[in-house]
Design a protein around this motif. Sequence first.
Motif, PDB file in Angstrom:
ATOM      1  N   GLY A 141      36.559  33.161  30.207  1.00 53.74           N
ATOM      2  CA  GLY A 141      35.834  31.685  30.316  1.00 53.74           C
ATOM      3  C   GLY A 141      34.577  31.364  31.041  1.00 53.74           C
ATOM      4  N   SER A 142      34.686  31.976  32.221  1.00 50.07           N
ATOM      5  CA  SER A 142      33.473  31.726  33.137  1.00 50.07           C
ATOM      6  C   SER A 142      33.687  32.941  34.021  1.00 50.07           C
ATOM      7  CB  SER A 142      33.613  30.277  33.672  1.00 50.07           C
ATOM      8  OG  SER A 142      32.466  30.137  34.612  1.00 50.07           O
ATOM      9  N   LEU A 143      32.199  33.256  34.753  1.00 51.10           N
ATOM     10  CA  LEU A 143      32.352  33.971  36.140  1.00 51.10           C
ATOM     11  C   LEU A 143      32.791  33.318  37.174  1.00 51.10           C
ATOM     12  CD1 LEU A 143      28.920  35.980  35.811  1.00 51.10           C
ATOM     13  CD2 LEU A 143      31.088  37.048  36.080  1.00 51.10           C
ATOM     14  N   GLY A 144      32.667  32.016  36.914  1.00 49.11           N
ATOM     15  CA  GLY A 144      33.329  31.000  38.203  1.00 49.11           C
ATOM     16  C   GLY A 144      34.717  30.849  38.244  1.00 49.11           C
ATOM     17  N   LEU A 145      35.399  31.533  37.320  1.00 48.68           N
ATOM     18  CA  LEU A 145      36.757  31.529  37.686  1.00 48.68           C
ATOM     19  C   LEU A 145      37.354  32.955  37.936  1.00 48.68           C
ATOM     20  CD1 LEU A 145      37.938  29.811  34.072  1.00 48.68           C
ATOM     21  CD2 LEU A 145      38.034  28.778  36.392  1.00 48.68           C
ATOM     22  N   GLY A 146      36.481  33.598  38.395  1.00 51.59           N
ATOM     23  CA  GLY A 146      36.675  35.049  38.759  1.00 51.59           C
ATOM     24  C   GLY A 146      36.666  35.057  40.235  1.00 51.59           C
ATOM     25  N   GLY A 147      37.882  35.530  41.302  1.00 50.86           N
ATOM     26  CA  GLY A 147      37.710  35.891  42.359  1.00 50.86           C
ATOM     27  C   GLY A 147      37.390  37.218  42.687  1.00 50.86           C
ATOM     28  N   SER A 148      37.122  37.613  43.957  1.00 51.02           N
ATOM     29  CA  SER A 148      36.684  38.827  44.348  1.00 51.02           C
ATOM     30  C   SER A 148      36.724  39.261  45.928  1.00 51.02           C
ATOM     31  CB  SER A 148      35.198  39.205  44.055  1.00 51.02           C
ATOM     32  OG  SER A 148      34.741  40.419  44.358  1.00 51.02           O
ATOM     33  N   VAL A 149      37.461  40.298  45.963  1.00 50.68           N
ATOM     34  CA  VAL A 149      37.760  40.840  47.470  1.00 50.68           C
ATOM     35  C   VAL A 149      37.064  42.059  47.829  1.00 50.68           C
ATOM     36  CG1 VAL A 149      40.317  41.546  47.261  1.00 50.68           C
ATOM     37  CG2 VAL A 149      39.122  40.652  49.358  1.00 50.68           C
ATOM     38  N   ASN A 150      36.572  42.310  48.702  1.00 53.71           N
ATOM     39  CA  ASN A 150      35.921  43.676  48.991  1.00 53.71           C
ATOM     40  C   ASN A 150      36.998  44.289  50.398  1.00 53.71           C
ATOM     41  OD1 ASN A 150      33.324  44.022  47.555  1.00 53.71           O
ATOM     42  ND2 ASN A 150      33.260  42.012  48.410  1.00 53.71           N
ATOM     43  N   ALA A 151      37.851  45.198  50.013  1.00 53.00           N
ATOM     44  CA  ALA A 151      38.789  45.363  51.027  1.00 53.00           C
ATOM     45  C   ALA A 151      38.747  46.806  51.645  1.00 53.00           C
ATOM     46  CB  ALA A 151      40.122  45.217  50.466  1.00 53.00           C
TER      47      ALA A 151
END
Length: 364
Positions: free
Chosen positions: A258-268
């Motif tokens: 629905g939106s890129l704004g609903l996707g989290g992202s962690v670089n671990a």
Amino acid sequence: MASSNSMHLIVLPGDGIGPEITAAAVAVLEAASDRFDLGLRLEHDIAGYASLERHGTTVRGELLEKVRAADGLVLGPMSTFDYTDESKGGVNPSMFFRKNLDLFANVRPARTYPGVPHHAAQDFDLVVVRENTEGFYADRNMESGGSEILVTPDVCISMRRITRACCERIARAAFRLAAARKRHVSIVHKANVLKIGDGIFIEECRKVAAEFPEVVVDDFIIDAMCAHVVRAPARFDVIVTTNMFGDILSDLTAELSGSLGLGGSVNAGTRYAMAQAAHGSAPDIAGQDRANPFSLILSTAQLLDWHADRLGSATFAAASRAIEAAVEEAVAAGESTPDVGGHFGTAATGAGIAQRVRAMAGTA
């Protein structure tokens, strides 16, 4: 290293909409710290254009040492496409921290939310686990210099690095995640063309798979996978792939939700992790209180979960779940920005999530 009841984070607001959505994410983190007694210590600094104007570089060397002395980093969106000349201080902050902190796993969840129109044929909940330190990325393949070579003004050669060690550790991250979810890993590659490099990637993924007999494993060529996730995303759980394919596929799955704004992202990595919104700095709407802060808020929830897993802390895990639940409740209630069906501005959206987290009962 922090104890299980504390966490030291460096906060870098970034460019464009970065300061606005970072302020919203900080409000939520502070609420989670109060509600769950996390002992969060947030230390604010600058990178990106603000740093370039003040210090002549987008990332200072001493900032890296400051981050290394902390447990993690919250990085607001950066105008990375504009940073073209490192000799003039234009270093890509995202690349800089991923490389120097060895943040080898980019974990990008994508899911649909009730009430939010999406572009998929069905509801879904999946995670793309992307290798983050090699592959077709010219800025992180070499000890010195880049891996794109301009042979003549009209001829460029781009090299891809694939190592067994990096393939093994990203595969392990994916299988550990899948074991705690729906127990299904899909390996994505292009081994029909990149026979050696992606052949190594598949081999290492299969070796790790043998240690997780309860996890179902399949594999797909990247172009076919793009069609499959559009047609039937609900069939997937954890998708593991190399750097460039993961970059593309994670944007596709986030947009399907629905939106890129609903996707989290962690670089671990093993010692450090960085919460980072899945989208860019959107300078065209900066300062208008219109930016959707959910991606960075959800990214901070992932950061708390990474810390929980590293230290075996049920408290940090509960705080992470509370933030995710508060986002879901806010979306359902329309307490969000208009791009996902709500009627709030950026600041009010963040304040609403923070209020919900503080009111959480029976989560810890």
